[in-house]
Design an enzyme around this catalytic site. Sequence first.
Site, PDB file in Angstrom:
ATOM      1  CB  SER A 166      -1.000   0.134   1.289  1.00 19.64           C
ATOM      2  OG  SER A 166      -1.568  -1.072   1.272  1.00 19.64           O
ATOM      3  CD  GLU A 249      -0.833  -4.612   9.286  1.00 17.09           C
ATOM      4  OE1 GLU A 249      -0.013  -5.407   9.505  1.00 17.09           O
ATOM      5  OE2 GLU A 249      -1.119  -4.081   8.172  1.00 17.09           O
ATOM      6  CD  GLU A 379     -11.140 -16.815   5.709  1.00 19.79           C
ATOM      7  OE1 GLU A 379     -10.416 -15.659   5.403  1.00 19.79           O
ATOM      8  OE2 GLU A 379     -12.459 -16.567   5.344  1.00 19.79           O
TER       9      GLU A 379
END
Length: 396
Positions: A166, A249, A379
């Site tokens: 990003s 994060e 997940e």
Amino acid sequence: MTQTALAETGPETPNVAAHARAWLDANLPGTLREDRLQDRAPTVPELCEWEAKLHRAGLVGATWPERYGGGGRSLRDHLDISREIGRTPMPESVNSIGKELAGPIIMAVGTDAQKDAYLPAILEMRDIWCQGFSEPNAGSDLAGLRTRAVQTSEGWVINGQKIWTSGASKSSRCLLLCRTGSVEDRHRGLVLFAVKTDTPGVDIREIRSIDGARHFCEVFFNNVVVPEADLLGSPDEGWAAATRVLSIERATNRMHRAWRFENQLRHLVRACAADPATRRLVETDYRRQIAAVSVDIDLLKGHVETLVGSLIDGNEIGPRGSLPKLFWSEAHQNFAALALEIVSQFPVTMSDDLKAVKQRMEDIYLKARAETIYAGTTEIQLGIIAKRILRLNRGA
Ligand SMILES: Cc1cc2nc3c(=O)[nH]c(=O)nc-3n(C[C@H](O)[C@H](O)[C@H](O)COP(=O)(O)OP(=O)(O)OC[C@H]3O[C@@H](n4cnc5c(N)ncnc54)[C@H](O)[C@@H]3O)c2cc1C
């Protein structure tokens, strides 16, 4: 590098929130408000100027040591400031990777020289950072990464490819995770660098995403020579540092999220309720779903506040960072779907206020698609919670 607006308040004082609120009310420019109809997105230099101003006002880097341009304040103060930031409709930071991931890691494993060189530049927005972890065959399974770093007499020579980086094309430094040995070594021999993105051999290519932005990048490293001075920590510390980055994060990065989420919900409800053509959507048709979103927001605030309390008590974040990440991303995605359904029913001819909320909710919907993927997929969070918090065995 000094922080002025909060200077007269001592460490951990109730005035911090009041100062932050008053400063933001007085200084947030109309052109940066996401709850107003804008004819163009703010540019990176405009955002950098705004974020540098936030820093000078003491609203960024509150917990960082004063020596590096921070406020030297408590985590509780940081939470108080984050609440106020979240309550405004300002854009997300273009340097959250620098401020919230690279900065804490540099403070933990960097040398004094690295701290002096990198940290003030992050807060002053002279350096924007990106995070070079994921690769085409190493996302959830980060220990499978292949980008190689070889130590030579000239420095470390790096070859490989990163993806989904990003903001790489806007950044000047990359927090880069590489390996020194073979792929079979898995998490052993991983090494972390602070690579200058203008180093010869770094090739950054933008990828267009679903919202039309060109924020994502692929980054290729072709015989990139990185000086020893840009190695972060020891060559064997890479995995420990990387997992620490990931737990930050997931847990405390963008601590303002719950309050920003509330600002978005309130914007939607306020704009719809104010217009006779849309009032029924929030007052009758979707009333129950809106109430459920409001409950999710309160639960999310509770997650964040509990986590901050636990950190203040001296506990590590560890796997518990997965709880707010999972909860926030799923709840926000549900809200985004609901908001899109509501704004899709707006009349064809509408006021600027309705246009603004429609534009904002459509953008939130597109961006929210990625929220259950980045910083570890849903997940993966469920797996961490099952294995490391609940200690469940894998079924037979
Ligand atoms: C908006 C956005 C921004 C990003 N920014 C960055 C960035 O700045 N820097 C960076 O390094 N990366 C970034 N990423 C990459 C992100 O970290 C990865 O996309 C993510 O870790 C998933 O990896 P993957 O895409 O390779 O998918 P995979 O790991 O291939 O997963 C594919 C699917 O398999 C499932 N799966 C995989 N393993 C398991 C398992 N063990 N158990 C159950 N299910 C499993 C996953 O949940 C997923 O549904 C970003 C991604 C997005 C979407």
